[in-house]
Design an enzyme around this catalytic site. Structure first.
Site, PDB file in Angstrom:
ATOM      1  N   PHE A   1       0.802  -1.217   0.000  1.00  0.00           N
ATOM      2  CA  PHE A   1       0.000   0.000   0.000  1.00  0.00           C
ATOM      3  C   PHE A   1       0.836   1.268   0.000  1.00  0.00           C
ATOM      4  O   PHE A   1       0.365   2.324  -0.409  1.00  0.00           O
ATOM      5  CB  PHE A   1      -0.940   0.021   1.218  1.00  0.00           C
ATOM      6  CG  PHE A   1      -0.256   0.251   2.540  1.00  0.00           C
ATOM      7  CD1 PHE A   1       0.110   1.527   2.955  1.00  0.00           C
ATOM      8  CD2 PHE A   1       0.017  -0.801   3.396  1.00  0.00           C
ATOM      9  CE1 PHE A   1       0.744   1.741   4.173  1.00  0.00           C
ATOM     10  CE2 PHE A   1       0.640  -0.598   4.619  1.00  0.00           C
ATOM     11  CZ  PHE A   1       1.006   0.680   5.008  1.00  0.00           C
TER      12      PHE A   1
ATOM     13  N   CYS B   1       9.725   1.513   3.477  1.00  0.00           N
ATOM     14  CA  CYS B   1      10.643   0.461   3.901  1.00  0.00           C
ATOM     15  C   CYS B   1      12.068   0.983   4.022  1.00  0.00           C
ATOM     16  O   CYS B   1      12.918   0.339   4.629  1.00  0.00           O
ATOM     17  CB  CYS B   1      10.602  -0.713   2.929  1.00  0.00           C
ATOM     18  SG  CYS B   1      11.214  -0.352   1.278  1.00  0.00           S
TER      19      CYS B   1
END
Length: 497
Positions: free
Chosen positions: A150, A282
């Site tokens: 997402f 990330c």
């Protein structure tokens, strides 16, 4: 009536009428804005069948034609990327400038993919043996499944999609059901660019759709980006079903700050890398490792910068938007309690934020934790939100050992003016991507993205030359044009003479 977001299969919208539905929210408003189809096994079959049917024609399409389609896609994307940025902000919540930034980074991979005639050309050796030549070629592998997260609904699909298509594969993309509209927008743009029907398909869904792709005999490769537990599951399940896999997992990225570093530069970098996209990256810096005696001064500088950040609706020119969902917001906020209970100091508490947006939005402001114990789950877990932790150490060696002791190995950065220390760090740190005075060391498109240890499963990194190798397989051809002098029987092992 809520918008109904449907699949894109075979070059057009597809809705069997049998799908379950999932909610899609506007995170800044906290309200549902659409419903998205959640595929069942039959719809997985339809999507894979469409891709498999289109594959032979696309595989056999000339290099020149494939390149022209991708170039047309690049031009359309460049002209209309602001439309896509608005879609991303509406469904993900990140501010418009950040949404536009992810599109630009994805476009860099597309532009690299346009060089594929050079990357994919084979080798040729003349006269390896008398009258015998050997050459190699790279061919596509078939139907590629891409399962994207997402947090980057445009950029992550673009890490894989252009290269898979350039190499001659067909694709089924399973975007996150939390923000699915960007994938449909890309599908329409590819169709407008001239991509044949069925070469690119979008299949919405949850775990049922993922498992269907992992186990489907018609899928030849799986590319995934997400959390480590899911990445491990993707890798093990897809590999057990005979597929090539590149599965990029989670991270706990550290920034090691040496005493000689420019603390103003460090503070800017820590705030930018820790709170951009509400920490839902990330490659976000989530831990600052301060080598004493710089801890107090650095905390003061970071706190001062955080006081100027404006959290709110990404369409209002704010610095940081909401989190993706109420559940995720609550999970991230719970780590602040965990840290405090474990003895950390909550310097700035994002739960107290007054956001420039609807009260029902999924808000959590930038949070700063100091002296976080390395045994706390607030330190060991990937929080994936706007929570920046500071850990204090007494030396470079202690800081390096701390970074290397973690389960993840995605990225790490060092801030220093000491070239010798930086050179040691780049060699000694156990991560896949390293920044030297660069807080988010995401490689450019012609290098490859991927971590070590629990941050990556599989052998092939994302984009760059690695990705072209992943989406193709090599074939070596040995040729001899016969004449009467080559006749005769000889059962011995062939030798090159």
């Amino acid at each position: 009536m809520l918008e109904r977001i449907v699949h894109w299969i075979g070059g057009k919208e597809y809705d069997s009428g049998e799908s379950r539905l999932g909610p899609v929210y506007d995170p800044a408003l906290g309200t549902q804005r659409a419903s998205v189809l959640l595929a069942d096994a039959a719809e997985v079959d339809v999507a894979v069948a469409a891709a498999a049917s289109a594959y032979p024609g696309w595989r056999d399409t000339s290099i020149a034609k494939r390149q022209s389609v991708l170039f047309a896609f690049r031009e359309l994307l460049n002209a209309r990327k602001n439309e896509l940025a608005e879609i991303i902000t509406n469904e993900h919540g990140k501010v418009l400038s950040d949404a536009l930034g992810e599109i630009v980074r994805g476009q860099e991979v597309l532009e690299f993919a346009l060089s594929f005639p050079e990357v994919l050309k084979g080798d040729y050796t003349y006269n390896v043996s008398t009258g015998v030549d050997v050459h190699s070629l790279r061919q596509p592998i078939g139907v590629a499944a891409i399962i994207s997260p997402f947090n980057f609904p445009a950029m992550v699909p673009m890490w894989f999609l252009p290269i898979a298509l350039a190499a001659g594969n067909s694709v089924v993309l399973k975007p996150s059901e939390k923000d699915p509209s960007a994938a449909i927008w890309l599908a329409r743009l590819l169709a407008e660019a001239g991509l044949p029907d069925g070469v690119f398909n979008v299949l919405h869904g949850d775990r049922a759709a993922v498992d269907g792709l992992l186990e489907h005999p018609g899928v030849t490769s799986v590319s995934f980006v997400g959390s480590t537990p899911i990445a491990r599951y993707i890798y093990q399940t897809a590999a057990a079903n005979g597929k090539r896999v590149q599965a990029l997992g989670g991270a706990k990225n550290h920034m090691l700050v040496l005493p000689d570093a420019d603390l103003d530069l460090v503070a800017d970098a820590a705030v930018n890398a820790g709170f951009g996209s509400a920490g839902e990256r990330c490659m976000a810096i989530s831990v600052v490792v301060a080598v004493e005696p710089v801890g107090d001064a650095l905390i003061a500088k970071v706190t001062e910068r955080m006081s100027k950040l404006r959290t709110g609706d990404g369409r209002r020119g704010c610095d940081m938007g909401p989190l993706i969902s109420r559940e995720h917001r609550d999970k991230v906020a719970s780590y602040i309690d965990v840290a405090a209970q474990d003895g950390a100091t909550v310097v700035v508490d994002g739960r107290d934020v007054i956001a420039d947006g609807a009260p029902e939005g999924f808000w959590l402001g930038p949070t700063l934790l100091d002296r976080v114990p390395t045994t706390s789950r607030a330190y060991t877990d990937e929080i994936f939100g706007p929570v920046l932790s500071v850990v204090r150490v007494n030396s470079y060696d202690e800081g390096l050992a701390l970074v290397n002791s973690g389960a993840f190995g995605n990225g790490a950065a060092i801030f220093t003016h000491d070239g010798g220390a930086a050179r040691r760090f780049q060699a000694e740190v156990e991560v896949g991507m390293v920044g030297i005075n660069v807080p988010i060391p995401v490689p450019v498109a012609y290098h490859s993205f991927g971590g070590w240890k629990e941050s990556m499963f599989g052998d092939a990194k994302a984009y760059g030359v690695d990705s072209f190798r992943f989406f193709t397989r090599e074939k070596a051809i040995t040729t001899r044009w016969l004449d009467p002098s080559h006749g005769g029987i000889n059962l011995g092992f062939p030798q090159n003479v």
